[in-house]
Design a protein around this motif. Structure first.
Motif, PDB file in Angstrom:
ATOM      1  N   ALA A  80      33.713  -2.524  23.942  1.00 37.15           N
ATOM      2  CA  ALA A  80      34.514  -1.348  23.597  1.00 37.15           C
ATOM      3  C   ALA A  80      35.388  -0.910  24.782  1.00 37.15           C
ATOM      4  O   ALA A  80      36.562  -0.554  24.609  1.00 37.15           O
ATOM      5  N   ALA A 103      27.030   7.150  23.071  1.00 34.84           N
ATOM      6  CA  ALA A 103      27.366   5.980  23.884  1.00 34.84           C
ATOM      7  C   ALA A 103      26.137   5.441  24.602  1.00 34.84           C
ATOM      8  O   ALA A 103      26.005   4.230  24.786  1.00 34.84           O
ATOM      9  N   LYS A 110      23.271   5.091  23.497  1.00 32.56           N
ATOM     10  CA  LYS A 110      22.438   4.308  22.591  1.00 32.56           C
ATOM     11  C   LYS A 110      22.971   2.891  22.367  1.00 32.56           C
ATOM     12  O   LYS A 110      22.278   2.048  21.818  1.00 32.56           O
ATOM     13  N   LYS A 111      24.181   2.653  22.802  1.00 28.82           N
ATOM     14  CA  LYS A 111      24.784   1.332  22.606  1.00 28.82           C
ATOM     15  C   LYS A 111      24.258   0.356  23.652  1.00 28.82           C
ATOM     16  O   LYS A 111      23.864   0.748  24.751  1.00 28.82           O
ATOM     17  N   THR A 112      24.287  -0.921  23.301  1.00 31.02           N
ATOM     18  CA  THR A 112      23.874  -1.949  24.264  1.00 31.02           C
ATOM     19  C   THR A 112      24.979  -2.122  25.310  1.00 31.02           C
ATOM     20  O   THR A 112      26.130  -1.723  25.100  1.00 31.02           O
ATOM     21  N   GLU A 154      27.864  -4.002  23.796  1.00 31.86           N
ATOM     22  CA  GLU A 154      28.710  -3.182  22.926  1.00 31.86           C
ATOM     23  C   GLU A 154      29.618  -2.271  23.762  1.00 31.86           C
ATOM     24  O   GLU A 154      30.810  -2.132  23.463  1.00 31.86           O
ATOM     25  N   LEU A 155      29.040  -1.670  24.811  1.00 30.35           N
ATOM     26  CA  LEU A 155      29.836  -0.814  25.694  1.00 30.35           C
ATOM     27  C   LEU A 155      30.927  -1.614  26.405  1.00 30.35           C
ATOM     28  O   LEU A 155      32.076  -1.178  26.489  1.00 30.35           O
TER      29      LEU A 155
END
Length: 188
Positions: free
Chosen positions: A70, A59, A61-63, A66-67
């Motif tokens: 989600a 998690a 590593k996500k932008t 994106e977070l």
């Protein structure tokens, strides 16, 4: 007293409340009370902390975008559901905001139907609450008389309860959805 009151449709009451800014003022009060609701804040923070999205390996590593997307997909429905329940609790609270809403709708209904023009001027004796109770009893009897005297149900005078139910039903989530839509625009 003559029967000079007119039949008032729920839409007329709602339009009056919209046009004079009452709906917006009530919406702002509801939003302010939701924002001040510590239980809602704690519950939402707990849901975010326990989120599968944030607690999944990788998690970090996500932008942020994106977070956020989600998290929104995971938590939007449960958070909106709890907010909606909290809004309805506020609207139906007969001691605070719910009473203010009911009183406001009743005043507009009375004004539009001409009931307030038929009431005797306030006397210097007796309490305000006693006069209010007497007015609601008189209005209820008048409404019953009109209901039974008119033959068709489509031309029957609507009761105050019908009006308040219609008005409450036409205000979706007490503005919670609008608040969500505004916050959605801020994150894009």
């Amino acid at each position: 007293m003559g029967s000079s009151s007119k039949v008032v449709r729920p839409e007329e009451v709602l339009d009056s409340l919209k046009n004079d800014g009452t709906i917006d003022a009530l919406r702002m009060k509801i939003i302010a009370q939701l924002k001040a609701n510590e239980d809602m804040k704690k519950n939402t923070m707990m849901m975010v902390e326990q989120s599968k999205v944030l607690n999944t390996p990788g998690a970090e590593k996500k932008t942020k975008r994106e977070l956020f997307d989600a998290l929104r997909q995971e938590l939007e429905n449960p958070v909106v559901e709890k907010a909606s329940k909290a809004v309805w609790d506020l609207i139906l609270d007969h001691d605070r905001l719910g009473k203010e809403i009911t009183d406001t709708v009743e005043k507009v209904y009375n004004r539009l139907s001409g009931i307030d023009m038929m009431l005797p001027p306030p006397s210097t004796s007796g309490s305000y609450q006693v006069r209010e109770r007497n007015m609601s009893v008189d209005g209820g009897e008048k409404s019953k008389e009109m209901d039974t005297s008119e033959p068709s149900s489509s031309s029957r005078k609507r009761s105050y309860a019908d009006i308040i139910t219609k008005v409450a039903g036409d205000v979706p989530n007490g503005g919670a959805t609008n608040q969500h839509d505004e916050s959605e625009g801020n994150h894009k």
